[in-house]
Design an enzyme around this catalytic site. Structure first.
Site: not given
Ligand code: HSE
Length: 393
Positions: A199, A184, A195, A30, A130, A296, A128, A123, A99
C-alpha cells in the site's frame, strides 16, 4: 451504461449491492443508469439477486461492445492482470480493488489504458473506503508531498488496539481477530507487514510518478510485539502501531513499514480498532489526515463504485495519471534517523539513554538519542543480547 464485475466474492458482491441500492442517485450523477450485465465467477450463487448474470468465460465480457465499465475484484495478480488488460485493450475502462495487481502492474496497466483512451482506476486498493488515491492524484497536486504516514492495515491495528487495551497476548488476539473475521485464516501478509508495504509502495508511486518496488521497502511486522512492550509503551504515554511511512529525501523518498511508538499528540494516536487513517504532510498544506473504514464489504465497494461513476462520466476520455513504468530508487534506509526504544541487558553503550522503569526483571528498557539506522545497527552488535528494538515515531 452496462458494467461487468469480475470476481463475486465479498467486495464484488458489495459492488453489485451498492450499484443496486444507490441506482437512482448514481443515475442522476452519471446522466443515465449503470446496470450490471455480467458477473464473472466460476462458483454458483443460487438465490442471489444477481445469479442470472453469472458467466464463467471472460471473453463474454471482453467481446460485448455494450459493456463499457469493468470491475476487477478477483484478487491475486494472475489471471486478474490478463483479464484487466484484455478489457482495456477492448476499449473498456477498468477499476480494481486489488492492491497486489496495482503494486505489481499499476504503471503498465495505466499505459495500456492511455493507449486505448480508457481509464484504469484503483481507489479501493489502498485504505478501503478512504479516498486517499483521489486526494493525492487530484486534490493535493498543488503541493509537494513531504510525508505520508499511514495506518493502512485494519487487521494489525485491531490486534495492536486489543493488546493495548486488554493487555492480551499476541497469539490470543490473533485467534480472536480470526474468529471475528478481521484476520484471514492465513494472516501472514497482514501481520508480517507485506500488505502495508504494497500500500505505501502504491501511494509513493503516485506521488513520485514512478514505480516503487515494494520489495525494496524495509518491512517489519508485528509478530514480535509482546505484552511487555505494550507495558513499556503505556509507561511512555505512547501506543505501538504498525505504520507505513514515506518521507521525501531530496529528489527521492525513504519508505519503511514497521511497528512504531506513537506519541499521544500525533494525529494517528487515537486511530484504533479496524479503522485506517493516512496522515499527509504537504509543503503548502501542512498537516492533514484522512480517516475511515480501511476494509470491509460496503466501504471498499463504495470506493470501487466511486471509480465506476468517474469512469462512466469520462467515457472515451483518458484521465492522465502520472505514474511511469520506470523504477524509483528509494534513498538508503540506513541513513534514516530515529530514536529507538530498546530492551536489553546492557545500557552503557548508550550514554544518553533515558531509562524507562516498567518493573520487568533481568533487562533494562531505555530510549536512545537520535541515531541513524546504521549507527543503531553498529551499537546493537555491541549490545550482545537485545530483547527488542522499536522505533519512535
Ligand atoms: N487485510 C487488509 C487489512 C484488508 O487488514 O487492512 C484491506 O486491504
Amino acid at each position: 451504461m452496462k458494467a461487468a464485475i469480475m470476481g463475486y466474492g465479498t467486495i464484488g458482491s458489495g459492488v453489485a449491492e451498492v450499484l443496486r441500492v444507490n441506482r437512482d442517485v448514481i443515475a442522476k450523477r452519471v446522466g443515465e443508469p449503470i446496470d450490471v450485465k455480467y458477473i464473472l465467477d466460476l462458483r454458483e450463487f443460487p438465490g442471489d439477486p444477481e445469479a442470472g448474470k453469472l458467466v464463467n468465460d471472460v471473453n463474454v465480457i471482453v467481446n460485448d461492445p455494450e459493456v463499457k465499465l469493468v470491475v476487477e475484484t478477483m484478487g491475486g495478480v494472475h489471471p486478474a492482470y490478463e483479464f484487466v488488460r484484455a478489457n482495456l485493450e477492448a476499449g473498456k475502462s477498468v477499476t480494481t480493488s486489488n492492491k497486489a495487481l496495482v503494486a505489481d502492474m499499476g504503471a503498465e496497466l495505466i499505459k495500456v489504458a492511455r493507449e486505448n483512451q480508457v481509464n484504469f482506476m484503483f481507489e479501493a486498493s489502498v485504505g478501503g473506503g478512504i479516498p486517499i488515491i483521489r486526494i493525492l492524484q487530484t486534490c493535493l497536486t498543488g503541493d509537494v508531498v513531504e510525508e505520508i504516514t499511514g495506518i493502512v492495515n485494519g487487521t494489525t491495528n485491531y490486534m495492536m488496539t486489543e493488546m493495548t487495551e486488554n493487555g492480551s497476548d499476541f497469539d490470543d488476539v490473533l485467534k480472536d481477530a480470526q474468529s471475528k473475521g478481521f484476520a484471514e485464516k492465513d494472516p501472514t501478509a497482514d501481520i508480517e507487514g507485506y500488505d502495508a508495504s504494497r500500500k505505501i509502495a502504491i501511494l509513493t508511486s503516485i506521488v513520485a510518478g514512478q514505480t516503487v518496488d515494494y520489495q525494496d521497502i524495509p518491512t517489519e511486522g508485528i509478530t514480535h510485539i509482546d505484552s511487555q512492550d505494550i507495558r513499556y509503551a503505556s509507561k511512555m504515554g505512547r501506543k505501538i502501531k504498525l505504520l507505513a511511512r514515506m518521507v521525501k529525501t531530496g529528489d527521492t523518498y525513504c519508505c519503511r513499514v514497521a511497528p512504531y511508538l506513537l506519541p499521544s499528540e500525533h494525529p494517528l494516536y487515537p486511530v484504533d480498532g479496524v479503522f485506517n487513517a493516512v496522515f499527509v504532510k504537504g509543503n503548502m498544506l501542512g498537516d492533514s489526515m484522512y480517516y475511515g473504514s480501511g476494509a470491509g464489504k460496503l466501504p471498499t465497494a463504495s470506493a470501487v463504485v466511486g471509480d465506476v461513476v468517474a469512469m462512466a462520466k469520462h467515457e472515451k476520455r483518458h484521465i492522465f495519471v502520472d505514474w511511469k513504468d520506470e523504477k524509483l530508487e528509494l534513498s538508503d534506509p540506513s541513513e534514516q534517523t530515529n530514536r529507538y526504544f530498546v530492551r536489553a541487558n546492557k545500557v552503557h553503550i548508550f550514554p544518553d539513554a533515558k531509562i524507562i522503569p516498567a518493573g520487568v526483571d533481568n533487562e533494562t528498557g531505555f530510549v536512545t538519542s537520535l541515531l541513524s539506522e546504521k549507527e543503531m545497527k553498529e551499537k546493537t552488535e555491541l549490545l550482545g543480547k537485545v530483547f527488542k528494538i522499536i522505533r519512535f515515531a
